[in-house]
Design a protein around this motif. Structure first.
Motif, mmCIF file in Angstrom:
data_model
loop_
_atom_site.group_PDB
_atom_site.id
_atom_site.type_symbol
_atom_site.label_atom_id
_atom_site.label_comp_id
_atom_site.label_asym_id
_atom_site.label_seq_id
_atom_site.Cartn_x
_atom_site.Cartn_y
_atom_site.Cartn_z
ATOM 1 N N GLN A 84 -21.401 4.659 64.651
ATOM 2 C CA GLN A 84 -21.863 5.352 63.449
ATOM 3 C C GLN A 84 -23.290 4.959 63.077
ATOM 4 O OE1 GLN A 84 -19.328 4.724 60.092
ATOM 5 N NE2 GLN A 84 -20.404 6.162 58.770
ATOM 6 N N THR A 85 -23.574 3.671 63.142
ATOM 7 C CA THR A 85 -24.922 3.199 62.816
ATOM 8 C C THR A 85 -25.946 3.733 63.806
ATOM 9 O OG1 THR A 85 -23.984 1.176 61.882
ATOM 10 C CG2 THR A 85 -26.326 1.153 62.398
ATOM 11 N N LEU A 86 -25.548 3.806 65.089
ATOM 12 C CA LEU A 86 -26.459 4.337 66.104
ATOM 13 C C LEU A 86 -26.805 5.788 65.806
ATOM 14 C CD1 LEU A 86 -27.966 4.140 68.810
ATOM 15 C CD2 LEU A 86 -25.822 4.745 69.948
ATOM 16 N N PHE A 87 -25.809 6.593 65.426
ATOM 17 C CA PHE A 87 -26.070 7.984 65.084
ATOM 18 C C PHE A 87 -26.971 8.088 63.845
ATOM 19 C CE2 PHE A 87 -21.712 8.929 67.093
ATOM 20 C CZ PHE A 87 -22.295 9.058 68.341
ATOM 21 N N GLN A 88 -26.755 7.197 62.887
ATOM 22 C CA GLN A 88 -27.621 7.186 61.699
ATOM 23 C C GLN A 88 -29.064 6.882 62.097
ATOM 24 O OE1 GLN A 88 -25.959 4.357 58.946
ATOM 25 N NE2 GLN A 88 -24.348 5.731 58.246
ATOM 26 N N ASP A 89 -29.233 5.924 63.017
ATOM 27 C CA ASP A 89 -30.581 5.593 63.485
ATOM 28 C C ASP A 89 -31.246 6.794 64.144
ATOM 29 O OD1 ASP A 89 -30.473 2.977 62.604
ATOM 30 O OD2 ASP A 89 -29.690 2.203 64.494
ATOM 31 N N ILE A 90 -30.483 7.507 64.986
ATOM 32 C CA ILE A 90 -31.040 8.656 65.709
ATOM 33 C C ILE A 90 -31.421 9.774 64.740
ATOM 34 C CG2 ILE A 90 -30.506 10.475 67.373
ATOM 35 C CD1 ILE A 90 -28.802 8.449 68.881
ATOM 36 N N LEU A 91 -30.536 10.095 63.810
ATOM 37 C CA LEU A 91 -30.833 11.148 62.834
ATOM 38 C C LEU A 91 -32.015 10.761 61.951
ATOM 39 C CD1 LEU A 91 -27.228 12.234 61.761
ATOM 40 C CD2 LEU A 91 -28.811 13.457 63.248
ATOM 41 N N SER A 92 -32.057 9.497 61.538
ATOM 42 C CA SER A 92 -33.186 9.030 60.735
ATOM 43 C C SER A 92 -34.480 9.115 61.527
ATOM 44 C CB SER A 92 -32.941 7.582 60.284
ATOM 45 O OG SER A 92 -31.765 7.474 59.514
ATOM 46 N N GLY A 93 -34.421 8.775 62.818
ATOM 47 C CA GLY A 93 -35.607 8.876 63.666
ATOM 48 C C GLY A 93 -36.112 10.306 63.762
ATOM 49 N N ILE A 94 -35.180 11.258 63.854
ATOM 50 C CA ILE A 94 -35.578 12.675 63.902
ATOM 51 C C ILE A 94 -36.250 13.079 62.601
ATOM 52 C CG2 ILE A 94 -34.698 15.037 64.029
ATOM 53 C CD1 ILE A 94 -32.528 14.023 65.908
ATOM 54 N N PHE A 95 -35.681 12.674 61.455
ATOM 55 C CA PHE A 95 -36.278 13.006 60.157
ATOM 56 C C PHE A 95 -37.673 12.405 60.034
ATOM 57 C CE2 PHE A 95 -31.721 13.176 58.395
ATOM 58 C CZ PHE A 95 -31.622 14.514 58.749
ATOM 59 N N ILE A 96 -37.829 11.162 60.466
ATOM 60 C CA ILE A 96 -39.131 10.489 60.375
ATOM 61 C C ILE A 96 -40.174 11.225 61.194
ATOM 62 C CG2 ILE A 96 -40.391 8.397 61.020
ATOM 63 C CD1 ILE A 96 -37.840 6.836 60.352
ATOM 64 N N ILE A 97 -39.790 11.635 62.405
ATOM 65 C CA ILE A 97 -40.737 12.302 63.301
ATOM 66 C C ILE A 97 -41.097 13.694 62.800
ATOM 67 C CG2 ILE A 97 -41.013 13.230 65.630
ATOM 68 C CD1 ILE A 97 -39.275 10.866 66.589
ATOM 69 N N VAL A 98 -40.080 14.421 62.301
ATOM 70 C CA VAL A 98 -40.308 15.807 61.883
ATOM 71 C C VAL A 98 -41.113 15.885 60.590
ATOM 72 C CG1 VAL A 98 -39.163 17.916 61.096
ATOM 73 C CG2 VAL A 98 -38.294 16.695 63.099
ATOM 74 N N ASP A 99 -40.726 15.104 59.561
ATOM 75 C CA ASP A 99 -41.402 15.226 58.264
ATOM 76 C C ASP A 99 -42.579 14.273 58.097
ATOM 77 O OD1 ASP A 99 -40.301 12.752 57.794
ATOM 78 O OD2 ASP A 99 -38.875 13.419 56.286
ATOM 79 N N LYS A 100 -42.922 13.529 59.163
ATOM 80 C CA LYS A 100 -44.109 12.666 59.178
ATOM 81 C C LYS A 100 -44.062 11.602 58.079
ATOM 82 C CE LYS A 100 -47.082 16.300 61.081
ATOM 83 N NZ LYS A 100 -48.337 17.064 60.910
ATOM 84 N N THR A 101 -42.881 11.028 57.864
ATOM 85 C CA THR A 101 -42.763 9.937 56.898
ATOM 86 C C THR A 101 -43.609 8.749 57.312
ATOM 87 O OG1 THR A 101 -40.510 10.638 56.414
ATOM 88 C CG2 THR A 101 -41.124 8.430 55.711
ATOM 89 N N LEU A 102 -43.649 8.491 58.618
ATOM 90 C CA LEU A 102 -44.436 7.388 59.171
ATOM 91 C C LEU A 102 -45.311 7.893 60.298
ATOM 92 C CD1 LEU A 102 -41.862 4.441 59.467
ATOM 93 C CD2 LEU A 102 -43.596 4.760 57.724
ATOM 94 N N LYS A 103 -46.428 7.191 60.482
ATOM 95 C CA LYS A 103 -47.306 7.443 61.617
ATOM 96 C C LYS A 103 -47.700 6.110 62.227
ATOM 97 C CE LYS A 103 -49.392 11.704 59.801
ATOM 98 N NZ LYS A 103 -50.673 12.343 59.406
ATOM 99 N N VAL A 104 -48.034 6.147 63.485
ATOM 100 C CA VAL A 104 -48.518 4.935 64.132
ATOM 101 C C VAL A 104 -49.805 4.485 63.451
ATOM 102 C CG1 VAL A 104 -49.418 3.963 66.282
ATOM 103 C CG2 VAL A 104 -47.448 5.490 66.334
#
Length: 301
Positions: A129-149
């Motif tokens: 469950q935590t792994l899926f949360q990490d993956i979904l959160s990663g998708i949200f971060i990448i799509v909505d540009k919450t973070l950048k390098v």
């Protein structure tokens, strides 16, 4: 003439025997490939099916690799990172779909297998469950540009600069030059401060208290002098001093100044505090200890 006819008959007989042997050998090979090995009472698979599955996965892998290279070559570095992260998740979905389809095409019924392992899959799903949360959160971060390098972030009292964003986790470097691996679901369950997303200038502040009776105008001048003397402090926006409050033990001041986007702001503030202490000592400005006044009342018996 008779001998010639006998030779021809002999050749025809040999050819028939060879053809019969060839057909028999080919039939045996085909039988070996299509022979189904039973695994349990409801599941069976043949050698041809195994080879078909291996070949299909190989072809799928080559196609996905070609598609990745083709699309990535046309993207900028920022979008290339996003695409590669999302593609990792999509690749697993494609492989799962291909596996189901190829099993159905070669006559392998995986429904009994899925039914038998339903309880196991539920347990695995809960464990992951935590792994899926990490993956979904990663998708949200990448799509909505919450973070950048390159962004400087603060999460769970940790300050770090983002170095790499992956689908499951984010890699950042702390002030102490330590590598910080942050599971992406932390961004959904904790407050995240992004110091540099809206502007490249970060505003920092230093609070200090001075003794009652001190020259407040002189305190302001010394604070501005200490801040402006540091090479990393920006002239625009200009540093500013706030007289915040009449505290219990001191007059409370706060000096605010701007620095460029940098993970080293913590060190700049330390340098400025040293300079403030030196200037205060030079001009006899006292930084008081916390004080409490206790009144003792003697009561007559």
């Amino acid at each position: 003439m008779l001998s010639l006819l006998m030779i021809q008959d002999t050749n025809l007989s040999v050819r028939k025997v060879v053809e019969e042997l060839d057909n028999s050998f080919l039939h045996r090979i085909v039988d070996v490939f299509i022979y189904k090995i039973k695994i349990g009472s409801q599941f069976s698979i043949s050698l041809a099916g195994i080879l078909a599955i291996i070949l299909t996965f190989y072809v799928t892998k080559r196609i996905l690799g070609f598609a990745t290279k083709t699309i990535s070559s046309r993207l900028s570095d920022e979008h290339k990172l996003k695409f590669s992260s999302l593609f990792v998740f999509g690749k697993y979905v494609i492989y799962a779909f291909v596996f189901i389809e190829v099993c159905e095409s070669v006559g392998i019924n995986i429904t009994p297998l899925l039914t038998a392992s339903a309880a196991l899959l539920v347990g695995v799903g809960l464990a992951l469950q935590t792994l899926f949360q990490d993956i979904l959160s990663g998708i949200f971060i990448i799509v909505d540009k919450t973070l950048k390098v390159g962004d400087i972030i603060e999460i769970e009292d940790q300050i770090a600069q983002v170095e790499e964003i992956k689908l499951r986790s984010t890699r950042a470097i702390t002030i102490e030059n330590k590598v910080l691996i942050i599971p992406n679901h932390k961004y959904l369950t904790n407050n995240l401060y992004n110091w540099t997303q809206n502007n490249k200038v970060v505003k920092e502040s230093i609070k200090v208290g001075v003794a009652y009776g001190s020259d407040t105008k002189l305190v302001k001048e010394l604070l501005l002098k200490a801040v402006s003397a540091h090479s990393k402090v920006l002239t625009k926006p200009e540093p500013i001093v706030f007289f915040e409050n009449f505290g219990d033990s001191a007059l409370e001041f706060n000096v605010v100044f701007g620095v460029k986007k940098s993970i080293e702001a913590h060190f700049y503030k330390s340098d400025i505090r040293f300079e403030i202490d030196r200037l205060f000592r030079e001009h006899n400005i006292e930084v008081p200890f916390p004080q409490r006044v206790v009144h003792h009342i003697n009561s007559e018996a």
